[in-house]
Design a protein around this motif. Structure first.
Motif, PDB file in Angstrom:
ATOM      1  N   UNK A  75       0.842  -1.197   0.000  1.00 25.50           N
ATOM      2  CA  UNK A  75       0.000   0.000   0.000  1.00 25.50           C
ATOM      3  C   UNK A  75       0.873   1.242   0.000  1.00 25.50           C
ATOM      4  N   UNK A  76       0.493   2.246  -0.781  1.00 34.41           N
ATOM      5  CA  UNK A  76       1.287   3.461  -0.891  1.00 34.41           C
ATOM      6  C   UNK A  76       0.984   4.471   0.195  1.00 34.41           C
ATOM      7  N   UNK A  77      -0.165   4.338   0.853  1.00 35.52           N
ATOM      8  CA  UNK A  77      -0.502   5.285   1.914  1.00 35.52           C
ATOM      9  C   UNK A  77       0.073   4.794   3.224  1.00 35.52           C
ATOM     10  N   UNK A  83      -7.885   5.446   2.281  1.00 38.03           N
ATOM     11  CA  UNK A  83      -7.580   5.082   0.908  1.00 38.03           C
ATOM     12  C   UNK A  83      -8.457   5.883  -0.046  1.00 38.03           C
ATOM     13  N   UNK A  84      -7.920   6.120  -1.250  1.00 39.13           N
ATOM     14  CA  UNK A  84      -8.743   6.722  -2.292  1.00 39.13           C
ATOM     15  C   UNK A  84      -9.667   5.647  -2.858  1.00 39.13           C
ATOM     16  N   UNK A  86     -10.393   3.168  -5.066  1.00 43.07           N
ATOM     17  CA  UNK A  86      -9.755   2.291  -6.046  1.00 43.07           C
ATOM     18  C   UNK A  86     -10.151   0.855  -5.740  1.00 43.07           C
ATOM     19  N   UNK A  87      -9.995  -0.020  -6.746  1.00 41.26           N
ATOM     20  CA  UNK A  87     -10.216  -1.425  -6.462  1.00 41.26           C
ATOM     21  C   UNK A  87      -9.049  -1.937  -5.621  1.00 41.26           C
ATOM     22  N   UNK A  88      -9.280  -3.032  -4.901  1.00 40.04           N
ATOM     23  CA  UNK A  88      -8.305  -3.463  -3.895  1.00 40.04           C
ATOM     24  C   UNK A  88      -6.982  -3.887  -4.512  1.00 40.04           C
ATOM     25  N   UNK A  89      -6.977  -4.381  -5.732  1.00 40.13           N
ATOM     26  CA  UNK A  89      -5.721  -4.807  -6.335  1.00 40.13           C
ATOM     27  C   UNK A  89      -4.881  -3.619  -6.791  1.00 40.13           C
ATOM     28  N   UNK A  90      -5.522  -2.472  -7.000  1.00 45.21           N
ATOM     29  CA  UNK A  90      -4.772  -1.252  -7.256  1.00 45.21           C
ATOM     30  C   UNK A  90      -4.244  -0.678  -5.947  1.00 45.21           C
TER      31      UNK A  90
END
Length: 346
Positions: A75-77, A83-84, A86-90
């Motif tokens: 995860x980038x956050x 989270x923004x 987005x779908x979970x795989x993104x």
């Protein structure tokens, strides 16, 4: 058989599921292997408590596992940030890799079947489920109106969308009928003998949304077309249900094309939301309930999931009836934690 991540899988429940599996299955050697696989050796081995707590069976081990989940998943956050959309795989670039390493689908199927059902699908068509925003909005509307049957119909659409398109179309038709009757019942303007096309017509007239009620102006032609489209969507879905959906026992009839089912359900949900929002604006109802009155959308079944207006979806741990409603303990995942929620009524 392959399991697919649902498009509307909530990120907090994904973290909860991965964390539960890691807590149950991991030992020090597997942590080392997973760290090498995911490129997180420094974060894993330099963590001040993770492996030590595992080694000595300390009570804080679970919490440290959950701290590591977003790191392992890529995860980038940072921890604690939302989270923004987005779908979970993104959101979690290494989710597939980690899930494969820990055999997550199999573990969930054996130990957390309700979480499996909420997060994963056995059918790849689930990837085209109407996005979670539309489903969540429809569920939230049912809560605001206090109509339990509408809540059940939306959840059944979520359940049947890919695996049983005929049932999903049937539930979409029932949702249209419930919506129209709810609007007309509240105003004392209902006629139980109406079929769905007549109910839709009566509801649109009541709300001032029938194409015949559009006044002259520069947008008259476009408005009439759009409102006529809403009416066509709602009545067309009902006709499709009568021809191919559940409820009329049409034995031997050709099964509905799954793409037609997805299209029908996908357009019915926004149309229903439009009717309710128009009605709320007409009677000046608040669009959101006060925070203190926020209630879950999905029934509070132990092991199942429910949705809270503020916290999102969580897993039900236990419940207790009181004079004022049911108090439910819910795990909303490591970022939010466990909360107690009071559900008024049934």
């Amino acid at each position: 058989m392959t399991s697919y991540w649902r498009q509307d899988a909530p990120s907090n429940l994904v973290e909860l599921a991965v964390g539960k599996c890691l807590i149950a299955e991991m030992d020090q050697d597997r942590w080392t292997t997973l760290a090498e696989l995911t490129g997180t050796k420094d974060q894993t081995h330099k963590h001040p408590r993770l492996l030590r707590a595992l080694r000595f069976g300390d009570d804080d081990y679970d919490g440290h596992v959950y701290e590591m989940v977003p790191i392992i998943l890529g995860a980038e956050v940072t921890w604690g940030e939302p989270y923004s959309s987005q779908d979970v795989q993104t959101r979690f670039p290494r989710l597939a890799m980690v899930a494969d390493f820990i055999d997550l689908p199999a573990w969930l199927a054996l130990n957390e079947p309700d979480l499996y059902e909420r997060l994963l699908s056995d059918d790849g068509n689930q990837a085209t489920l109407p996005d979670g925003t539309v489903l969540s909005q429809a569920e939230a509307i049912a809560v605001r109106l206090g109509v339990a049957e509408m809540r059940r119909q939306v959840e059944r659409i979520r359940r049947d969308y890919a695996s049983d398109p005929e049932a999903a179309i049937g539930q979409a038709k029932e949702l249209i009928e419930s919506t129209c009757k709810t609007i007309l019942d509240i105003t004392g303007d209902s006629d139980e003998k109406h079929d769905v096309p007549a109910l839709v017509k009566q509801t649109l007239l009541h709300l001032g949304l029938d194409p015949s009620q559009v006044t002259s102006g520069p947008d008259e032609r476009a408005a009439k077309r759009l409102l006529g489209g809403v009416a066509s969507i709602l009545t067309g879905a009902a006709e499709l249900r009568n021809a191919r959906g559940t409820g009329h026992g049409r034995s031997g009839a050709e099964l509905v094309n799954p793409s037609v089912a997805r299209m029908a359900v996908g357009v019915v949900l926004p149309a229903v939301i439009f009717l309710i929002e128009s009605w709320e604006a007409l009677v000046a109802m608040p669009s959101e309930p006060p925070l203190a009155d926020s209630v879950p959308v999905i029934a509070a079944r132990i092991g199942g999931t429910l949705r809270h207006e503020t916290y999102g979806e969580g897993q039900v741990l236990n419940s207790e009836a009181t004079r004022h409603g049911t108090v439910v303990s819910v795990d909303f995942g490591p970022r939010i934690g466990k909360r107690r929620v009071l559900i008024h009524g049934k």
